[in-house]
Design a protein around this motif. Structure first.
Motif, PDB file in Angstrom:
ATOM      1  N   UNK A  51       0.837  -1.203   0.000  1.00  0.00           N
ATOM      2  CA  UNK A  51       0.000   0.000   0.000  1.00  0.00           C
ATOM      3  C   UNK A  51       0.870   1.251   0.000  1.00  0.00           C
ATOM      4  N   UNK A  52       1.932   1.256   0.803  1.00  0.00           N
ATOM      5  CA  UNK A  52       2.808   2.433   0.866  1.00  0.00           C
ATOM      6  C   UNK A  52       3.555   2.667  -0.449  1.00  0.00           C
ATOM      7  N   UNK A  53       3.841   1.609  -1.161  1.00  0.00           N
ATOM      8  CA  UNK A  53       4.443   1.769  -2.491  1.00  0.00           C
ATOM      9  C   UNK A  53       3.504   2.593  -3.386  1.00  0.00           C
ATOM     10  N   UNK A  54       2.227   2.225  -3.416  1.00  0.00           N
ATOM     11  CA  UNK A  54       1.257   2.940  -4.240  1.00  0.00           C
ATOM     12  C   UNK A  54       0.976   4.344  -3.695  1.00  0.00           C
ATOM     13  N   UNK A  55       1.001   4.498  -2.380  1.00  0.00           N
ATOM     14  CA  UNK A  55       0.832   5.819  -1.757  1.00  0.00           C
ATOM     15  C   UNK A  55       1.951   6.758  -2.209  1.00  0.00           C
ATOM     16  N   UNK A  56       3.192   6.296  -2.104  1.00  0.00           N
ATOM     17  CA  UNK A  56       4.339   7.121  -2.497  1.00  0.00           C
ATOM     18  C   UNK A  56       4.311   7.426  -3.998  1.00  0.00           C
ATOM     19  N   UNK A  57       3.924   6.455  -4.789  1.00  0.00           N
ATOM     20  CA  UNK A  57       3.819   6.660  -6.234  1.00  0.00           C
ATOM     21  C   UNK A  57       2.787   7.746  -6.552  1.00  0.00           C
ATOM     22  N   UNK A  58       1.645   7.702  -5.861  1.00  0.00           N
ATOM     23  CA  UNK A  58       0.601   8.713  -6.062  1.00  0.00           C
ATOM     24  C   UNK A  58       1.074  10.094  -5.618  1.00  0.00           C
ATOM     25  N   UNK A  59       1.760  10.165  -4.492  1.00  0.00           N
ATOM     26  CA  UNK A  59       2.285  11.456  -4.008  1.00  0.00           C
ATOM     27  C   UNK A  59       3.285  12.036  -5.005  1.00  0.00           C
ATOM     28  N   UNK A  60       4.146  11.196  -5.551  1.00  0.00           N
ATOM     29  CA  UNK A  60       5.112  11.658  -6.556  1.00  0.00           C
ATOM     30  C   UNK A  60       4.409  12.151  -7.816  1.00  0.00           C
ATOM     31  N   UNK A  61       3.358  11.433  -8.229  1.00  0.00           N
ATOM     32  CA  UNK A  61       2.581  11.859  -9.402  1.00  0.00           C
ATOM     33  C   UNK A  61       1.952  13.234  -9.162  1.00  0.00           C
ATOM     34  N   UNK A  62       1.365  13.405  -7.962  1.00  0.00           N
ATOM     35  CA  UNK A  62       0.743  14.690  -7.623  1.00  0.00           C
ATOM     36  C   UNK A  62       1.779  15.809  -7.579  1.00  0.00           C
ATOM     37  N   UNK A  63       2.925  15.513  -7.041  1.00  0.00           N
ATOM     38  CA  UNK A  63       3.998  16.502  -6.940  1.00  0.00           C
ATOM     39  C   UNK A  63       4.450  16.946  -8.333  1.00  0.00           C
ATOM     40  N   UNK A  64       4.599  15.988  -9.240  1.00  0.00           N
ATOM     41  CA  UNK A  64       5.013  16.308 -10.610  1.00  0.00           C
ATOM     42  C   UNK A  64       3.973  17.151 -11.327  1.00  0.00           C
ATOM     43  N   UNK A  65       2.707  16.928 -10.998  1.00  0.00           N
ATOM     44  CA  UNK A  65       1.632  17.692 -11.633  1.00  0.00           C
ATOM     45  C   UNK A  65       1.330  18.985 -10.892  1.00  0.00           C
ATOM     46  N   UNK A  66       2.062  19.220  -9.818  1.00  0.00           N
ATOM     47  CA  UNK A  66       1.857  20.456  -9.045  1.00  0.00           C
ATOM     48  C   UNK A  66       0.600  20.465  -8.219  1.00  0.00           C
ATOM     49  N   UNK A  67       0.080  19.279  -7.887  1.00  0.00           N
ATOM     50  CA  UNK A  67      -1.164  19.214  -7.111  1.00  0.00           C
ATOM     51  C   UNK A  67      -0.929  19.352  -5.622  1.00  0.00           C
ATOM     52  N   UNK A  68       0.245  18.968  -5.139  1.00  0.00           N
ATOM     53  CA  UNK A  68       0.528  19.071  -3.702  1.00  0.00           C
ATOM     54  C   UNK A  68       1.951  19.425  -3.470  1.00  0.00           C
TER      55      UNK A  68
END
Length: 173
Positions: free
Chosen positions: A156-173
């Protein structure tokens, strides 16, 4: 798929949480897990935990411990902390998260939860509608049923970190 288990925040330790900032944001109550969140599994309150609860009281926070352990364990930890507590809480069921808020006189918008396990602590807090912070376990020594859950948590944490990185790249968070 795993989003329902994603914490609102994931930090290295309870002891690095910027509690003053959270108070400024309107939080007034903190629900804590004990084992591997505040101290190693089965240990009494140590100097760090005592100082933390003293600091939280000075800031103005109400606190409550919520644990799936039986009362002797929770009571032993709480001897030097002297806060409210709920034992045998049956996390992730939401009943005792709500009870903790009632004890503290807070609501879902002014309460946050801090714990080290996704499938009990975080999921229960999310289900109760409470802002939650997952912290890394303090010590690797754990009961066998927790060790088994840690393998699933890694996925679960693998997918959590992947999602956070995706959001960061898109400037969402």
């Amino acid at each position: 798929m795993f989003n329902m288990f994603f914490p609102d925040e994931y930090l290295a330790s309870t002891y690095v949480i910027p509690f003053e900032d959270l108070y400024q944001k309107g939080y007034r109550g903190i629900i804590f897990d004990i084992d591997n969140t505040l101290v190693p599994h089965g240990e009494p309150a140590d100097d760090r935990a005592r100082k933390l609860f003293s600091r939280l009281k000075e800031i103005g926070f109400a606190t409550c411990l919520i644990s799936n352990n039986q009362e002797p364990r929770v009571k032993m930890f709480n001897e030097e902390i002297q806060t409210s507590y709920i034992f045998d809480a049956h996390k992730p069921m939401t009943k005792n998260y709500i009870r903790a808020m009632e004890i503290m006189g807070t609501d879902r918008n002014s309460t946050l939860f801090v714990g080290d396990q996704l499938f009990t602590d975080v999921w229960g807090a999310k289900r109760a509608g409470i802002y939650n912070i997952l912290v890394k376990p303090i010590h690797p020594k754990e009961e066998i049923q927790i060790v088994l859950k840690r393998y699933l948590e890694k996925i679960v944490l693998y997918f959590y970190k992947r999602e956070k990185n995706r959001q960061k790249k898109q400037g969402l968070k």
